[in-house]
Design an enzyme around this catalytic site. Structure first.
Site, PDB file in Angstrom:
ATOM      1  N   HIS A  34       1.788 -10.266  11.232  1.00  0.00           N
ATOM      2  CA  HIS A  34       1.009  -9.071  10.880  1.00  0.00           C
ATOM      3  C   HIS A  34      -0.416  -9.487  10.555  1.00  0.00           C
ATOM      4  CE1 HIS A  34       1.402  -4.775   9.725  1.00  0.00           C
ATOM      5  NE2 HIS A  34       0.224  -5.045   9.192  1.00  0.00           N
ATOM      6  N   ASP A  59       3.353   3.894   2.418  1.00  0.00           N
ATOM      7  CA  ASP A  59       2.271   3.212   3.152  1.00  0.00           C
ATOM      8  C   ASP A  59       1.724   4.111   4.255  1.00  0.00           C
ATOM      9  OD1 ASP A  59       0.537   0.998   3.790  1.00  0.00           O
ATOM     10  OD2 ASP A  59       1.713   0.826   5.618  1.00  0.00           O
ATOM     11  N   ARG A  85      -6.604   5.912   3.201  1.00  0.00           N
ATOM     12  CA  ARG A  85      -7.597   4.838   3.070  1.00  0.00           C
ATOM     13  C   ARG A  85      -8.514   4.799   4.284  1.00  0.00           C
ATOM     14  NH1 ARG A  85      -4.139   0.007   3.210  1.00  0.00           N
ATOM     15  NH2 ARG A  85      -6.053  -1.188   3.031  1.00  0.00           N
ATOM     16  N   SER A 136      -0.021  -2.859   1.227  1.00  0.00           N
ATOM     17  CA  SER A 136       0.258  -2.142   2.472  1.00  0.00           C
ATOM     18  C   SER A 136       1.047  -3.037   3.434  1.00  0.00           C
ATOM     19  CB  SER A 136      -1.080  -1.716   3.106  1.00  0.00           C
ATOM     20  OG  SER A 136      -0.908  -1.361   4.449  1.00  0.00           O
ATOM     21  N   LYS A 176       5.541  -3.052   3.977  1.00  0.00           N
ATOM     22  CA  LYS A 176       6.199  -2.838   5.286  1.00  0.00           C
ATOM     23  C   LYS A 176       7.152  -3.994   5.580  1.00  0.00           C
ATOM     24  CE  LYS A 176       2.220  -1.969   7.663  1.00  0.00           C
ATOM     25  NZ  LYS A 176       1.155  -1.424   6.838  1.00  0.00           N
TER      26      LYS A 176
HETATM   27  N1  URA Z   1      -2.672  -3.884   8.076  1.00  0.00           N
HETATM   28  C1  URA Z   1      -1.927  -3.108   7.249  1.00  0.00           C
HETATM   29  O1  URA Z   1      -0.783  -2.823   7.538  1.00  0.00           O
HETATM   30  N2  URA Z   1      -2.493  -2.654   6.134  1.00  0.00           N
HETATM   31  C2  URA Z   1      -3.744  -2.946   5.763  1.00  0.00           C
HETATM   32  O2  URA Z   1      -4.182  -2.518   4.711  1.00  0.00           O
HETATM   33  C3  URA Z   1      -4.516  -3.766   6.617  1.00  0.00           C
HETATM   34  C4  URA Z   1      -3.954  -4.211   7.781  1.00  0.00           C
END
Ligand code: URA
Length: 440
Positions: free
Chosen positions: A87, A166, A173, A188, A192
């Site tokens: 990620h 999220d 955001r 965030s 996940k």
């Molecule tokens: N990726 C995400 O899932 N969240 C963020 O805040 C930044 C990148």
């Protein structure tokens, strides 16, 4: 306990309790706390920060806002430690998920991935994949799990039953100037990852003017924070620190990036930085997932997945499982094109000393590839091809950018803005590094 008191407390820089954080996240997820209060809270967090203890509590509350999968209990031919994920913290031109997930799944690892949409001036995997007609990216928990169990590859956005907090915070955001807050990024991403339950996670923490962490010190802090959250929750997490001063690869914009990713997977000539980034990240994942003992061995496996076409087949499988029309991947010409396509030439001869990723990302949002308001729909066709990399020598009149726009006006505005993205040097300048380190 009420939302206003919690906003005021954070505004005044006071540490919140676990209960207050859980109350706010639960209230917002259930629609009892409205967007405007959540936006004020997010802004207070951006301005005043959070302690590591608060960030850990926020991550837990967000992960627990929906169901928590435990892939570790799921066997079905996949060993626990072969469930991997990667990620990115967000960048410009970052289409690596579209390449890395198929590479590692074609090498025998399993990936259950939850991705996001564009965030601020950075692109998002879900928006990119939605360029493919038919593609379903809002899978229910059962669909997500079923596809993972059967095929060992799945990719979806946050849903009503997986990390819904999220999903809501992310969209808020995106349009309230609160993206770059370290606790909000860490919670965030890690919420996940915790909700999905993957064992081994490679985080790609971007650093530079086109990243949310502009310097190495902040990026390292964010990387360590996320690695620690993962470790405290029993996950095996590493974080690579990678450059985001210039866009990754050549393409910026949804369809343009899908095409670039597919071309790379099909073995066509590719931007060397993008190829190297994907090979390196995939190799690290193969080692984390115990498919290879050494980096050399892992890189050979990755090259083989690319050269044999196995990785491309794996992307096609993922797309077709989620009802996307794979004929677009076989024939990239099928993708719709922006009505206005204009090449911008270099105004002078010299070496490129800067190609500012932030300005290019913002221009791409202005063109319509990202959102200004939550309700905006995006134009998948628009974006920018950046023909060069920092360190290249360029001759006056050579193509520098190709702008894909929906109208002459927006193309003209983009051209004006892009002229400030590039700096020239009369003497040779060094290429930018790709990686700055790995936090384990
Ligand atoms: N990726 C995400 O899932 N969240 C963020 O805040 C930044 C990148």
């Amino acid at each position: 306990m009420n939302a206003v008191d919690i906003i005021i407390k954070k505004r005044d820089g006071v540490e919140l309790t676990n209960d207050e954080i859980a109350f706010f996240i639960q209230g917002y997820t259930q629609g009892e706390i409205p967007d405007y209060q959540a936006a004020a809270w997010a802004m207070a967090i951006l301005c005043k920060g959070m302690t590591d203890v608060e960030t850990a509590a926020l991550t837990r509350a967000m992960a627990q806002s929906g169901e928590m999968l435990s892939l570790e209990e799921v066997v079905n031919g996949i060993k626990v430690n072969q469930a991997v994920d990667k990620h990115s913290t967000g960048g410009v031109g970052d289409k690596t998920t579209l390449i890395v997930q198929p590479i590692v799944t074609s090498c025998g690892l399993a990936v259950a991935k939850m991705s996001g949409r564009g965030l601020g001036y950075s692109g998002g995997t879900i928006d990119k994949l939605e360029s493919i007609p038919g593609m379903r990216l809002n899978l229910t928990k059962d669909e997500f799990l079923q596809q993972y169990l059967t095929y060992h590859t799945v990719l979806s956005g946050q849903s009503a039953d997986l990390a819904p907090a999220d999903g809501k915070m992310y969209a808020l955001r995106d349009v309230t100037g609160t993206v770059p807050a370290m606790p909000l990024i860490a919670s965030s991403i890690m919420s996940k990852k915790l909700a999905v339950g993957t064992h081994a996670i490679l985080l790609d923490v971007k650093v530079g003017c086109g990243a949310f962490m502009e310097n190495l010190e902040d990026a390292t802090k964010l990387a360590k924070l996320m690695v620690a959250i993962g470790k405290n929750n029993g996950r095996f997490v590493k974080a690579e620190l990678s450059d985001m001063n210039q866009p990754l690869g050549f393409a910026v914009g949804n369809i343009l990036e899908v095409k670039e990713a597919v071309a790379l997977l099909r073995g066509e000539p590719a931007a060397p930085d993008l190829r190297e980034h994907c090979i390196e990240s995939s190799a690290i994942l193969l080692m984390m997932g115990q498919k290879a003992d050494t980096k050399e061995q892992a890189r050979i496996m990755v090259e083989d997945a690319l050269n044999s076409g196995k990785a491309f087949e794996s992307l096609k499988q993922l797309v077709s499982l989620q009802k996307g029309d794979i004929s677009y991947l076989d024939n990239l010409e099928k993708f719709p094109k922006a009505p206005v396509i204009r090449v911008v030439s270099a105004p002078k001869t010299g070496w490129l000393s800067e190609i500012n990723a932030r300005i290019i990302g913002e221009t791409s949002v202005d063109l319509g590839a990202g959102r200004i308001k939550k309700t905006d729909s995006i134009d998948h066709r628009v974006g920018i091809i950046v023909h060069h990399k920092v360190g290249d020598r360029i001759t006056q009149g050579e193509p520098l950018f190709t702008i894909h726009a929906h109208s002459d006006d927006s193309c003209y505005n983009a051209e004006k803005k892009l002229s400030s993205a590039v700096q020239y040097s009369d003497t040779p300048c060094e290429r930018l590094p790709q990686f700055y380190g790995l936090i384990e």
